[in-house]
Scaffold this motif. Sequence first.
Motif, PDB file in Angstrom:
ATOM      1  N   LEU A   1       1.036   7.030  -6.577  1.00 15.05           N
ATOM      2  CA  LEU A   1      -0.016   8.014  -6.822  1.00 15.05           C
ATOM      3  C   LEU A   1       0.471   9.435  -6.549  1.00 15.05           C
ATOM      4  N   LEU A   2       1.226   9.607  -5.474  1.00 15.66           N
ATOM      5  CA  LEU A   2       1.776  10.926  -5.161  1.00 15.66           C
ATOM      6  C   LEU A   2       2.760  11.378  -6.227  1.00 15.66           C
ATOM      7  N   ASP A   3       3.620  10.467  -6.664  1.00 16.48           N
ATOM      8  CA  ASP A   3       4.592  10.793  -7.710  1.00 16.48           C
ATOM      9  C   ASP A   3       3.887  11.175  -9.008  1.00 16.48           C
ATOM     10  N   ALA A   4       2.846  10.443  -9.356  1.00 14.20           N
ATOM     11  CA  ALA A   4       2.102  10.737 -10.584  1.00 14.20           C
ATOM     12  C   ALA A   4       1.452  12.113 -10.519  1.00 14.20           C
TER      13      ALA A   4
ATOM     14  N   LEU B   1       0.835  -1.200   0.000  1.00 12.51           N
ATOM     15  CA  LEU B   1       0.000   0.000   0.000  1.00 12.51           C
ATOM     16  C   LEU B   1       0.870   1.251   0.000  1.00 12.51           C
ATOM     17  N   GLU B   2       1.966   1.205   0.722  1.00 14.78           N
ATOM     18  CA  GLU B   2       2.871   2.357   0.750  1.00 14.78           C
ATOM     19  C   GLU B   2       3.434   2.638  -0.640  1.00 14.78           C
ATOM     20  N   ALA B   3       3.814   1.595  -1.350  1.00 13.11           N
ATOM     21  CA  ALA B   3       4.336   1.781  -2.709  1.00 13.11           C
ATOM     22  C   ALA B   3       3.253   2.322  -3.634  1.00 13.11           C
ATOM     23  N   ARG B   4       2.025   1.857  -3.461  1.00 13.83           N
ATOM     24  CA  ARG B   4       0.917   2.336  -4.287  1.00 13.83           C
ATOM     25  C   ARG B   4       0.659   3.821  -4.029  1.00 13.83           C
ATOM     26  N   VAL B   5       0.631   4.216  -2.754  1.00 15.24           N
ATOM     27  CA  VAL B   5       0.395   5.619  -2.408  1.00 15.24           C
ATOM     28  C   VAL B   5       1.553   6.478  -2.902  1.00 15.24           C
TER      29      VAL B   5
ATOM     30  N   ASN C   1       6.264  13.801   3.351  1.00 18.87           N
ATOM     31  CA  ASN C   1       7.288  13.249   4.235  1.00 18.87           C
ATOM     32  C   ASN C   1       6.784  11.921   4.794  1.00 18.87           C
ATOM     33  N   GLU C   2       7.588  11.266   5.599  1.00 19.17           N
ATOM     34  CA  GLU C   2       7.227   9.927   6.099  1.00 19.17           C
ATOM     35  C   GLU C   2       5.968   9.951   6.960  1.00 19.17           C
ATOM     36  N   ARG C   3       5.804  10.989   7.763  1.00 20.44           N
ATOM     37  CA  ARG C   3       4.613  11.080   8.613  1.00 20.44           C
ATOM     38  C   ARG C   3       3.362  11.265   7.749  1.00 20.44           C
ATOM     39  N   GLU C   4       3.443  12.143   6.758  1.00 17.44           N
ATOM     40  CA  GLU C   4       2.305  12.354   5.866  1.00 17.44           C
ATOM     41  C   GLU C   4       1.992  11.085   5.079  1.00 17.44           C
ATOM     42  N   LEU C   5       3.041  10.406   4.634  1.00 15.81           N
ATOM     43  CA  LEU C   5       2.856   9.176   3.878  1.00 15.81           C
ATOM     44  C   LEU C   5       2.125   8.126   4.716  1.00 15.81           C
ATOM     45  N   ALA C   6       2.513   8.007   5.987  1.00 12.80           N
ATOM     46  CA  ALA C   6       1.847   7.040   6.867  1.00 12.80           C
ATOM     47  C   ALA C   6       0.360   7.374   7.009  1.00 12.80           C
ATOM     48  N   GLY C   7       0.033   8.651   7.145  1.00  8.37           N
ATOM     49  CA  GLY C   7      -1.366   9.058   7.240  1.00  8.37           C
ATOM     50  C   GLY C   7      -2.130   8.806   5.953  1.00  8.37           C
ATOM     51  N   LEU C   8      -1.489   9.050   4.817  1.00  8.50           N
ATOM     52  CA  LEU C   8      -2.133   8.824   3.532  1.00  8.50           C
ATOM     53  C   LEU C   8      -2.369   7.338   3.276  1.00  8.50           C
ATOM     54  N   VAL C   9      -1.437   6.495   3.701  1.00  5.16           N
ATOM     55  CA  VAL C   9      -1.611   5.047   3.548  1.00  5.16           C
ATOM     56  C   VAL C   9      -2.807   4.591   4.385  1.00  5.16           C
TER      57      VAL C   9
END
Length: 84
Positions: free
Chosen positions: A23-26, A16-20, A32-40
């Motif tokens: 999506l963010l890269d696209a 899921l982290e790789a998928r998110v 950052n890592e904290r935001e990524l954890a929340g988005l996942v």
Amino acid sequence: MTAPREETAPSEPFSLEARVRTLLDAAGLPANERELAGLVAAYTTQRPAVDGLFNVAAARYAEPVLTPDVPVRATGRAADGRPA
């Protein structure tokens, strides 16, 4: 009705982290890592809800309205006088 694009299962597990991250890269969005954890965490609950928008039995064979049906005269105005 248009269905969401099917996500094909990759040959190796896609976290899921790789998928998110993908999506963010696209979208060109940094996180950052904290935001990524929340988005996942949000993705796991929001994805089924978004998919559910396309699973409405009553609208299964309905055609979406993509453009308004406004007849245009040669003057460049719609039949009701609005600019075309």
